[in-house]
Design a protein around this motif. Sequence first.
Motif, PDB file in Angstrom:
ATOM      1  N   GLY A  47       6.931 -35.172 -11.547  1.00 28.15           N
ATOM      2  CA  GLY A  47       6.712 -36.287 -10.637  1.00 28.15           C
ATOM      3  C   GLY A  47       5.226 -36.466 -10.419  1.00 28.15           C
ATOM      4  N   HIS A  48       4.915 -37.430  -9.559  1.00 22.51           N
ATOM      5  CA  HIS A  48       3.510 -37.739  -9.318  1.00 22.51           C
ATOM      6  C   HIS A  48       3.292 -37.926  -7.818  1.00 22.51           C
ATOM      7  N   VAL A  49       2.341 -37.191  -7.294  1.00 23.28           N
ATOM      8  CA  VAL A  49       2.047 -37.265  -5.859  1.00 23.28           C
ATOM      9  C   VAL A  49       0.613 -37.722  -5.667  1.00 23.28           C
ATOM     10  N   VAL A  50       0.376 -38.535  -4.637  1.00 24.62           N
ATOM     11  CA  VAL A  50      -0.985 -38.896  -4.265  1.00 24.62           C
ATOM     12  C   VAL A  50      -1.274 -38.342  -2.871  1.00 24.62           C
ATOM     13  N   ASP A 114       3.440 -46.628  -7.704  1.00 20.96           N
ATOM     14  CA  ASP A 114       4.715 -46.005  -8.077  1.00 20.96           C
ATOM     15  C   ASP A 114       4.724 -44.488  -7.963  1.00 20.96           C
ATOM     16  N   PHE A 115       4.083 -43.973  -6.930  1.00 17.88           N
ATOM     17  CA  PHE A 115       4.103 -42.520  -6.725  1.00 17.88           C
ATOM     18  C   PHE A 115       5.467 -42.090  -6.170  1.00 17.88           C
ATOM     19  N   LEU A 140       1.486 -47.773  -2.409  1.00 19.31           N
ATOM     20  CA  LEU A 140       1.371 -46.712  -3.420  1.00 19.31           C
ATOM     21  C   LEU A 140       2.698 -46.064  -3.798  1.00 19.31           C
ATOM     22  N   ALA A 141       3.660 -46.051  -2.871  1.00 16.97           N
ATOM     23  CA  ALA A 141       4.925 -45.345  -3.150  1.00 16.97           C
ATOM     24  C   ALA A 141       5.852 -46.214  -3.986  1.00 16.97           C
ATOM     25  N   GLY A 145      10.479 -43.768  -2.721  1.00 10.38           N
ATOM     26  CA  GLY A 145       9.525 -42.658  -2.744  1.00 10.38           C
ATOM     27  C   GLY A 145       9.485 -41.928  -1.408  1.00 10.38           C
ATOM     28  N   LEU A 146       9.033 -40.682  -1.469  1.00  9.14           N
ATOM     29  CA  LEU A 146       9.009 -39.814  -0.286  1.00  9.14           C
ATOM     30  C   LEU A 146       7.608 -39.813   0.335  1.00  9.14           C
ATOM     31  N   VAL A 147       7.578 -39.616   1.641  1.00  9.75           N
ATOM     32  CA  VAL A 147       6.299 -39.672   2.375  1.00  9.75           C
ATOM     33  C   VAL A 147       6.225 -38.516   3.364  1.00  9.75           C
TER      34      VAL A 147
END
Length: 225
Positions: A47-50, A114-115, A140-141, A145-147
Amino acid sequence: MNRIPEPELMDSPPQVDAYDGADFAEPNRFFTDILLERFGSRLEKTGHVVDLGCGPGNISIRLARLLPGWQITGLDAGPNMLDRAGTRVREEGLEDRIRLVHAHLPEMPGDLRDFDLVISNSLLHHLPDPMVLWHSITRLARPGGLVQVMDLQRPDSPEIARELVSEHAGNEPEILQEDFYNSLRAAWTIDEVGDQLARAGLDGLSIRSFTSRHWLVQGTIGSRT
Ligand SMILES: C[S@@+](CC[C@H](N)C(=O)[O-])C[C@H]1O[C@@H](n2cnc3c(N)ncnc32)[C@H](O)[C@@H]1O
């Protein structure tokens, strides 16, 4: 206690040195522990996280270790802070896993999107307009997506703020104690953040008190309309 904003960036060399040298191991561990506790079963192998306002990169680096299949993007507006993050990432040999991006929210490169997970720790109280964070997260999500966002809670009085500083940063250098005190005075309360989430239409996120000095926002982004 009335809110007193503090300067947005903490990027002078002494501030960067003090912040980077401070012991944030406990709150950083709280941050990643609660992330895995809440979302662990929903995190895919890759996955990809910012990490918004990543500072010297402590949480980005912790997450890179905990989520070995994930790519991490750390974003920060402070060039000196980001330089320090770059040094830390190289020391850890994580250059292929952690991309560092210099951006001053709400400005950000168009390819950031699309994070699967958007995180932020201790950024909100620095922003002149808090809605910048919530709108950036929405942008961004990916849908679904999860926050997770954590920050300080503004105490009821300056006296309580001083007590928190001496309890949790009493052994730190003076510059860091003053930064912490000013941050507590600049922090948002749970009610104020609840209003911000409602204004941003982030119905899938909820806030709760987390430690004696932090609140925590967690949840899911709905589909974009
Ligand atoms: C208190 S530090 C937190 C660093 C890190 N998240 C941590 O937990 O250690 C706040 C960071 O937010 C960054 N920052 C402030 N305003 C910003 C903005 N508008 N866009 C991006 N980063 C910002 C600052 O440069 C600073 O590094």
